[in-house]
Motif scaffolding. Sequence first.
Motif, PDB file in Angstrom:
ATOM      1  N   THR A  37       0.862  -1.392  -0.039  1.00  0.00           N
ATOM      2  CA  THR A  37       0.174   0.045   0.234  1.00  0.00           C
ATOM      3  C   THR A  37       0.865   1.352  -0.072  1.00  0.00           C
ATOM      4  O   THR A  37       0.634   2.123  -0.829  1.00  0.00           O
ATOM      5  CB  THR A  37      -0.926  -0.053   1.408  1.00  0.00           C
ATOM      6  OG1 THR A  37      -1.690  -1.080   1.185  1.00  0.00           O
ATOM      7  CG2 THR A  37      -1.822   1.244   1.266  1.00  0.00           C
ATOM      8  N   CYS A  40       2.410   1.746  -3.407  1.00  0.00           N
ATOM      9  CA  CYS A  40       1.462   2.469  -4.423  1.00  0.00           C
ATOM     10  C   CYS A  40       1.137   3.963  -4.014  1.00  0.00           C
ATOM     11  O   CYS A  40       0.874   4.800  -4.702  1.00  0.00           O
ATOM     12  CB  CYS A  40       0.126   1.836  -4.245  1.00  0.00           C
ATOM     13  SG  CYS A  40       0.210  -0.132  -4.995  1.00  0.00           S
ATOM     14  N   ALA A  41       0.981   4.362  -2.688  1.00  0.00           N
ATOM     15  CA  ALA A  41       0.843   5.535  -2.260  1.00  0.00           C
ATOM     16  C   ALA A  41       2.225   6.455  -2.711  1.00  0.00           C
ATOM     17  O   ALA A  41       1.898   7.422  -3.293  1.00  0.00           O
ATOM     18  CB  ALA A  41       0.688   5.517  -0.945  1.00  0.00           C
ATOM     19  N   LEU A  43       3.996   5.883  -5.615  1.00  0.00           N
ATOM     20  CA  LEU A  43       3.993   6.153  -6.592  1.00  0.00           C
ATOM     21  C   LEU A  43       2.695   7.272  -7.207  1.00  0.00           C
ATOM     22  O   LEU A  43       3.049   7.933  -8.386  1.00  0.00           O
ATOM     23  CB  LEU A  43       3.613   4.750  -7.535  1.00  0.00           C
ATOM     24  CG  LEU A  43       4.730   3.847  -7.429  1.00  0.00           C
ATOM     25  CD1 LEU A  43       4.293   2.564  -8.045  1.00  0.00           C
ATOM     26  CD2 LEU A  43       5.754   4.233  -8.113  1.00  0.00           C
ATOM     27  N   GLY A  44       1.757   7.256  -6.199  1.00  0.00           N
ATOM     28  CA  GLY A  44       0.762   8.399  -6.607  1.00  0.00           C
ATOM     29  C   GLY A  44       1.646   9.856  -6.410  1.00  0.00           C
ATOM     30  O   GLY A  44       1.306  10.728  -7.281  1.00  0.00           O
ATOM     31  N   THR A  47       3.964  10.272  -9.523  1.00  0.00           N
ATOM     32  CA  THR A  47       3.101  10.405 -10.759  1.00  0.00           C
ATOM     33  C   THR A  47       2.775  11.958 -10.730  1.00  0.00           C
ATOM     34  O   THR A  47       2.947  12.606 -11.765  1.00  0.00           O
ATOM     35  CB  THR A  47       1.882   9.409 -10.809  1.00  0.00           C
ATOM     36  OG1 THR A  47       2.176   8.014 -10.617  1.00  0.00           O
ATOM     37  CG2 THR A  47       1.041   9.992 -11.834  1.00  0.00           C
ATOM     38  N   PRO A 113      -4.164  -0.828  -2.004  1.00  0.00           N
ATOM     39  CA  PRO A 113      -3.233   0.055  -2.815  1.00  0.00           C
ATOM     40  C   PRO A 113      -3.727   1.033  -3.776  1.00  0.00           C
ATOM     41  O   PRO A 113      -3.259   2.072  -4.003  1.00  0.00           O
ATOM     42  CB  PRO A 113      -2.561  -1.198  -3.670  1.00  0.00           C
ATOM     43  CG  PRO A 113      -2.767  -2.296  -2.388  1.00  0.00           C
ATOM     44  CD  PRO A 113      -4.050  -2.226  -2.069  1.00  0.00           C
ATOM     45  N   ALA A 114      -4.968   0.676  -4.662  1.00  0.00           N
ATOM     46  CA  ALA A 114      -5.472   1.627  -5.492  1.00  0.00           C
ATOM     47  C   ALA A 114      -5.962   2.887  -4.980  1.00  0.00           C
ATOM     48  O   ALA A 114      -5.880   4.067  -5.429  1.00  0.00           O
ATOM     49  CB  ALA A 114      -6.587   0.825  -6.092  1.00  0.00           C
ATOM     50  N   TYR A 117      -3.095   5.047  -3.734  1.00  0.00           N
ATOM     51  CA  TYR A 117      -2.321   5.696  -5.072  1.00  0.00           C
ATOM     52  C   TYR A 117      -3.411   6.735  -5.525  1.00  0.00           C
ATOM     53  O   TYR A 117      -2.745   7.968  -5.762  1.00  0.00           O
ATOM     54  CB  TYR A 117      -2.302   4.609  -6.042  1.00  0.00           C
ATOM     55  CG  TYR A 117      -1.772   5.322  -7.465  1.00  0.00           C
ATOM     56  CD1 TYR A 117      -0.352   5.489  -7.707  1.00  0.00           C
ATOM     57  CD2 TYR A 117      -2.849   5.623  -8.338  1.00  0.00           C
ATOM     58  CE1 TYR A 117      -0.202   6.086  -8.650  1.00  0.00           C
ATOM     59  CE2 TYR A 117      -2.303   6.344  -9.848  1.00  0.00           C
ATOM     60  CZ  TYR A 117      -0.969   6.699  -9.866  1.00  0.00           C
ATOM     61  OH  TYR A 117      -0.595   7.031 -11.022  1.00  0.00           O
ATOM     62  N   LEU A 121      -2.154  11.065  -5.273  1.00  0.00           N
ATOM     63  CA  LEU A 121      -1.922  11.463  -6.347  1.00  0.00           C
ATOM     64  C   LEU A 121      -2.832  12.768  -6.182  1.00  0.00           C
ATOM     65  O   LEU A 121      -2.373  13.878  -6.546  1.00  0.00           O
ATOM     66  CB  LEU A 121      -2.439  10.739  -7.527  1.00  0.00           C
ATOM     67  CG  LEU A 121      -2.647  11.365  -8.972  1.00  0.00           C
ATOM     68  CD1 LEU A 121      -1.279  11.796  -9.280  1.00  0.00           C
ATOM     69  CD2 LEU A 121      -3.325  10.271 -10.026  1.00  0.00           C
TER      70      LEU A 121
END
Length: 210
Positions: A37, A40-41, A43-44, A47, A113-114, A117, A121
């Motif tokens: 998790t 993924c955060a 990478l947000g 991004t 995770p989603a 992210y 983001l």
Amino acid sequence: MTAALIAGLLAGYGIAVPVGAVGTYLVSLTARTSLRTGVCAALGVSTADGLYALAATLGGTALAGALRPVLGTLRWVCVLVLLALAAWSAVTAVREYRGHRLATRTAPAPPGPARAYLGLLGISLLNPTTVIYFAALVLGSHATGPADPLEQGVFVLAAFAASASWQVLLAGSGALLGRALTGHRGRLVTALVAGGVMTVLAVRMAVALG
């Protein structure tokens, strides 16, 4: 090509390394959930940095000029989001702690995770400092002549990679913290400290705007 790569790496680390409210929340989130998790955060966040780097390379002066009239509004929105995030983190932590002690409440499910992210983001995209930072870097580089599309692409990818590597490192430290503080009391303290830091940063931002 090499110059664009180095410039992108320096730009990415330059905006990512100072650990502010978002970095603090990232560490806290990973400590309370899982490394997956947290990554993924992370990478947000990166991004958002990459998108702003791309917008700055494509927009340049026009982008900075277009944002100037609403810059104050964006900063106030960022203040409100930080305060709401701090309150949500504290309230959720207290509820989880009380629910564990009294065994009468079901703790709310942590973000997956989603959701992590998309949440990071969105929060990172509300930070106007990032776009002004990249716009200034791009405008400064244009003093030596316009860059070709390939160099612009290398710059954006390098900035994203640098930001991602640092944010994932923060997530990793949060995972280690989570292993060290496995008890519910430790997780409560972690969340409250993170919420306090975010509140202080939001208040300082509001004072500067006032």
